[in-house]
Enzyme design. Structure first.
Site, PDB file in Angstrom:
ATOM      1  N   GLY A   1       0.836  -1.191   0.000  1.00  0.00           N
ATOM      2  CA  GLY A   1       0.000   0.000   0.000  1.00  0.00           C
ATOM      3  C   GLY A   1       0.868   1.237   0.000  1.00  0.00           C
ATOM      4  O   GLY A   1       2.072   1.194  -0.263  1.00  0.00           O
TER       5      GLY A   1
ATOM      6  N   GLY B   1       3.645   0.711   2.896  1.00  0.00           N
ATOM      7  CA  GLY B   1       4.523  -0.418   3.109  1.00  0.00           C
ATOM      8  C   GLY B   1       4.226  -1.613   2.224  1.00  0.00           C
ATOM      9  O   GLY B   1       3.309  -1.595   1.404  1.00  0.00           O
TER      10      GLY B   1
ATOM     11  N   VAL C   1       3.324  -5.753   1.992  1.00  0.00           N
ATOM     12  CA  VAL C   1       2.506  -6.686   2.763  1.00  0.00           C
ATOM     13  C   VAL C   1       2.932  -8.112   2.432  1.00  0.00           C
ATOM     14  O   VAL C   1       3.093  -8.475   1.263  1.00  0.00           O
ATOM     15  CB  VAL C   1       1.003  -6.502   2.460  1.00  0.00           C
ATOM     16  CG1 VAL C   1       0.172  -7.447   3.314  1.00  0.00           C
ATOM     17  CG2 VAL C   1       0.594  -5.060   2.736  1.00  0.00           C
TER      18      VAL C   1
ATOM     19  N   ASP D   1      -8.235   8.872   3.664  1.00  0.00           N
ATOM     20  CA  ASP D   1      -7.787   8.265   2.392  1.00  0.00           C
ATOM     21  C   ASP D   1      -8.754   7.172   1.952  1.00  0.00           C
ATOM     22  O   ASP D   1      -8.352   6.051   1.646  1.00  0.00           O
ATOM     23  CB  ASP D   1      -6.384   7.696   2.549  1.00  0.00           C
ATOM     24  CG  ASP D   1      -5.700   7.475   1.186  1.00  0.00           C
ATOM     25  OD1 ASP D   1      -6.208   8.015   0.182  1.00  0.00           O
ATOM     26  OD2 ASP D   1      -4.690   6.767   1.134  1.00  0.00           O
TER      27      ASP D   1
END
Length: 798
Positions: free
Chosen positions: A488, A491, A493, A602
């Site tokens: 994302g 970072g 995942v 967001d």
């Protein structure tokens, strides 16, 4: 007038009545005397029990002697007139050709029924002669049923229809066979069709399993010429399909049929076990239909006989690469296998050329090299630059020769002194001290004090929040690239297995201290949230320079992925409306139900995850912000995503709960149009939000609505479109709250559906009153001009 002949099979005897000795497909090749039992036969039966009859294996739960079989599964082995051992079910009426444990079936040597027609001549050697008005008594009893879809009804004859009827009059199968009659020659002249599709012969699947059924033969006297004899089989579907010679000429005789068997009168326990399932890797499965019954089967990754102790054996998938392809390193595991790329490669090792070389030099975060990095196939080489010496894997480890020699001399002297005074003790103390200082430094750097305060206030959260780095490395195979599932804005995942639970582990891309603040902010927010439509935070790890978050694993990707599929049917309108309601519930909870109001900042389709049931989960709280209940807005650095960002927040930096409402309104428009807000441009250069509002005002919304919604005749499209425009008004005070949005969508979902209108017609959209032009304020047109400026302005921080 049709004449009907009925042949009925009862449930009192064991199976079918045997009719004739002449067989089209002969039984298995005869052997002289009883064949010796193999090791596999013995391993599949109980000790001391007969494991073979002739060339047929007798696995448990079948057996000959008392105590060797479960109720109803006894068999009889006896010599035929020719001295060849033959196996029979039950009391020895029906011959068994094969017993299958994995398929829970028995192949038998079945029979046929003969129905003479107007010109039929009965030959006693042909089998049962079922004349008009007569019956054919056979048997099919527990624990056996006629296998559905594994058997076929097969009929040879002219101008006849055969119907197979089960209990309560349910039709199990039917087919008709017709022929042409030559009036001049007074005979049949139409040959049997090659595929037995209804001329001269016919075939049809048996659709349901039943322990009793009856034949109904209908004479079709309305056709030219008399009705011929009819011969009826119920036989194995594979046998009929694999012998095309049946099509040219169908001889009389026995054909093999397939019976299903089961363990009667009991069902599985709640933990999917049964007293009959003796193997440690076996499962119990209830049988569908009829009386209570069940079967045993080996668990996935195992094969064998689940009815005996240690009967289910692990499958070595690495020995069968044809079934389980692996183009890397295959490791067999208990109940499964792992296929991994060779070290230095990443990708999908299960497909040819799926493993690609890792360019280690392009990923300094994975393979630190502070010197000269040279990529090589499967590995890399790291050395100090020309003119320097030292350790290229350590920051500052490469130095000039003079500095390097001085450092080597000092280090060598200190090392010698430590060794002389007691190296083991000093070395241990130094390591412990360094590890402690390193953990303390990372703990402070990662705002561990904030988490300590959270633990002191809510011990139930603290007890499960702290996860060690060792556990996470074990869960992801030391963050192997094959475990990477995406990333994302904050970072990368990884997918892992932690305490038998599949989890998602986010490894933050931290560069500056502000991003560390955002990361810890996400921990503090998610640790206090408990809502079915918000991704659940399971814990975090602060023992590394890069903090880690552990979430529940949401397996079905993002809303953006499902909505914007190319060339396929996207989410249905009903699913989109439900997902919108679930997102509104989550945002309403964050704004008004949480202990401290939280603004997400967001909201977009790529931050909405969907589980296997397409339930929405709001994720990525790295940009979220606390606000006090009595505050109307907070001045903060602007964060968000282009196309979804509130224009007033962008220009004033004043963040309110109405900023999330605007982003949600854009998401509603995206669900209605299947257009991406950050790339869409109309022919006039308008953005998605402004163009959508203009079409709504002009009553021409059909020009932009997703055609799939129109084809589905979606309900409440006009109401949702009006709600989306209200949510995206320029003035935040004119927008509804998320609680009001939630109630509106809840009412739309709960309202009883009205009579469908023709939504494919432009006329519908021209006549429907989504919102009159008087309902749209002057701010609407101004807000989209401002949005235009935003989309073309300087880039957004994210």
């Amino acid at each position: 007038m049709e004449r009907r002949v009925v042949g009925m099979i009862s449930t009192r005897s064991v199976l079918f009545a045997v009719a004739v000795a002449a067989a089209v497909l002969p039984p298995p090749p005869p052997v002289s005397g009883a064949a010796a039992a193999t090791d596999d036969d013995v391993a599949s039966s109980l000790p001391g029990c007969t494991s073979r009859c002739g060339n047929i294996s007798i696995p448990h739960p079948f057996g000959v002697e008392p105590g060797c079989f479960l109720p109803g599964l006894n068999v009889t082995c006896r010599n035929s007139t020719s001295g060849v051992p033959e196996l029979f079910l039950g009391d020895g009426t029906v011959q068994a050709l094969e017993i299958s444990i994995p398929n829970s079936t028995v192949r038998i040597n079945a029979t046929f029924a003969y129905f003479p027609g107007s010109y039929g001549t009965y030959d006693p050697s042909l089998g049962p002669n079922i004349t008009n008005g007569g019956t054919w008594s056979g048997a099919l009893g527990e624990p056996y049923t006629l296998g559905s879809w594994s058997n076929k009804l097969f009929v040879r004859g002219c101008n006849v229809q055969v119907v197979v009827v089960g209990d309560r009059g349910r039709i199990l199968s039917s087919c008709a066979s017709l022929c042409n009659w030559d009036d001049d020659d007074h005979g049949w002249f139409t040959p049997v069709t090659p595929d037995c599709s209804g001329v001269g012969c016919c075939q049809a699947n048996i659709m349901e399993e039943r322990s009793s059924y009856e034949f109904k033969v209908l004479r079709m006297n309305g056709m030219p010429g008399p009705t011929s004899d009819a011969v009826v089989w119920i036989a194995d579907s594979e046998v009929i399909s694999s012998y095309p010679t049946f099509a040219g000429y169908v001889p009389l005789g026995r054909l093999p049929a397939v019976l299903d068997w089961r363990i009667n009168h009991t069902t599985c326990h709640g933990n999917a076990s049964s007293a009959a399932c003796h193997s440690s890797h076996s499962l119990c499965r209830n049988s569908t239909g009829g009386r209570p019954a069940h079967l045993c089967e080996c668990a996935q990754g195992y094969e064998g006989n689940p009815y005996i102790t240690n009967g289910c054996k692990d499958i070595n998938e690495c020995d069968d690469l044809e079934t389980y392809p692996c183009y890397g390193v295959c490791s067999n595991t208990e109940g499964g296998h792992q296929c991994q790329c060779l070290p230095g490669f990443e990708g999908n090792a299960s497909v040819p050329f799926g493993c690609k070389d890792i360019d280690e030099c392009a990923h300094p975060d994975r393979h630190s090299c502070y010197g000269l990095c040279i990529n090589m196939p499967g590995t890399f080489h790291c050395r100090c630059k020309d003119g320097t010496y030292g350790d290229p894997f350590t920051k500052g480890g490469c130095s000039s020769p003079t500095v390097w020699k001085i450092g080597l001399g000092v280090g060598g002297g200190a090392t010698f002194l430590l060794l002389a005074l007691g190296a083991p003790f000093i070395t241990r103390k130094i390591k412990l001290h360094k590890a402690k200082r390193k953990k303390e430094r990372f703990f402070k750097q990662n705002h561990g004090l904030l988490l300590q305060q959270l633990v002191s206030r809510k011990s139930d959260i603290g007890g499960r929040m702290i996860i060690t780095l060792r556990d996470l490395e074990k869960a992801t195979n030391k963050f192997d690239p094959s475990h990477k599932i995406g990333g994302g804005g904050h970072g990368v995942v990884y997918k892992g297995l932690l305490d038998l639970q599949v989890v998602a582990i986010k490894k933050s891309k931290i560069i500056v201290q502000r991003e560390i603040d955002d990361f810890i902010n996400e921990v503090a927010i998610l640790s206090q949230i408990n809502h079915r439509n918000i991704v659940k935070l399971l814990g975090c790890c602060l023992e590394t320079e890069v903090p880690l978050l552990v979430y529940e694993f949401i397996s079905n990707g993002t809303l953006d992925h499902h909505l914007h599929l190319e060339g396929t049917i996207s989410l249905s309108w009903d699913d989109r409306l439900r997902i919108a309601l679930e997102i509104s519930k989550a945002l309403a909870y964050l704004h008004s139900a949480a202990s401290t109001p939280i603004l997400h900042r967001d909201i977009k389709s790529s931050n909405i995850l969907l589980d296997d049931n397409l339930t929405a989960k709001v994720s990525d709280f790295g940009a979220s912000k606390y606000i006090q209940i009595d505050q109307t807005g907070v001045t903060t650095a602007v964060q968000g995503t282009i196309g979804y960002l509130d224009p007033m927040y962008y220009y004033t930096s004043r963040l309110t709960d109405k900023s999330d409402v605007f982003s949600f309104g854009v998401l509603l428009i995206e669900l209605l149009t299947k257009k991406k807000p950050f790339v869409y441009r109309s022919d006039d250069g308008e953005g998605l939000v402004s163009h959508f509002a203009s079409l709504l005002t002009q009553c021409t919304l059909v020009d932009i609505i997703d055609p799939q919604i129109i084809e589905e005749e979606g309900e409440a499209v006009d109401e949702v479109a009006s709600l989306a425009v209200k949510c995206t008004k320029l003035n935040g005070e004119d927008r509804p709250t998320m609680r009001e949005v939630e109630m509106t969508l809840e009412n739309l979902r709960g309202t009883k559906k009205q009579i469908h209108h023709n939504m494919t017609s432009r006329k519908k959209y021209e006549k429907d009153h989504y919102m009159s032009s008087r309902e749209l304020t002057l701010d609407t047109s101004r807000q989209y001009t401002m949005e235009e400026e935003i989309l073309l302005s300087a880039r957004y921080p994210r």
